[in-house]
Design a protein around this motif. Sequence first.
Motif, short mmCIF file in Angstrom:
data_model
loop_
_atom_site.label_atom_id
_atom_site.label_comp_id
_atom_site.label_asym_id
_atom_site.label_seq_id
_atom_site.Cartn_x
_atom_site.Cartn_y
_atom_site.Cartn_z
N ALA A 129 7.44 -9.34 57.95
CA ALA A 129 6.73 -10.68 57.76
C ALA A 129 7.20 -11.22 56.40
N VAL A 130 6.98 -12.78 56.18
CA VAL A 130 7.42 -13.31 55.07
C VAL A 130 6.26 -14.09 54.88
N THR A 131 5.90 -13.95 53.46
CA THR A 131 4.89 -14.84 52.95
C THR A 131 5.35 -15.34 51.48
N ILE A 132 5.49 -16.75 51.21
CA ILE A 132 5.70 -17.08 50.02
C ILE A 132 4.74 -17.64 49.32
N GLU A 133 4.55 -17.40 48.47
CA GLU A 133 3.18 -17.88 47.40
C GLU A 133 3.66 -18.75 46.18
N LEU A 134 2.94 -19.68 46.19
CA LEU A 134 3.26 -20.84 45.12
C LEU A 134 2.14 -20.81 44.25
N LYS A 135 2.22 -20.58 42.92
CA LYS A 135 1.14 -20.80 42.12
C LYS A 135 1.16 -22.14 41.56
N VAL A 136 0.30 -22.95 41.83
CA VAL A 136 0.57 -24.54 41.38
C VAL A 136 -1.04 -25.05 40.93
N ARG A 137 -1.08 -26.35 40.61
CA ARG A 137 -2.23 -27.02 40.56
C ARG A 137 -2.35 -28.25 41.40
N CYS A 138 -3.25 -28.20 42.30
CA CYS A 138 -3.44 -29.15 43.24
C CYS A 138 -3.71 -30.49 42.66
N ALA A 139 -3.71 -31.39 43.54
CA ALA A 139 -3.82 -32.88 43.25
C ALA A 139 -5.11 -33.23 42.32
#
Length: 141
Positions: free
Chosen positions: A124-134
């Motif tokens: 399985a592949v999961t990529i997680e991005l730590k962001v600040r939403c709009a």
Amino acid sequence: MPDPHSTDPAFSGLTKNQSLVLETIAKARRPIGAYEILRELAPRGIRSPVQIYRAVNSLIQCGIVHKVESINAFVRCTDAHPHHGQTTILAICDDCGTVVEHHDETVDRRLVAWAKQEALEVNAVTIELKVRCANCSALAP
């Protein structure tokens, strides 16, 4: 009292515990941990972490829920579908916890090619991005 999810196809065929866990995850509208789910469901008869983890694992296998590995929590999939062989990209807002799910065929193809080149068997592949939403960006000073 009628089941409020009776028309939601994600709830068809689920056990009582799976339905309760899925309902709790969906209502949270942000990543929620297993022990927080347990606290919510204890009054409804679920008293063991094992019950939560069994239900969550089944929901993940069905493609209804994702595990957010970086914070050890769970979110409802935005589109119930099997994720086998498909990369899941999760953008998690550091401020409010909102999670946006994305799938990209180009990323899938590149990862499959790379894994083949390296003789890797990918489960399985999961990529997680730590962001600040709009929304949170708009609130920032």
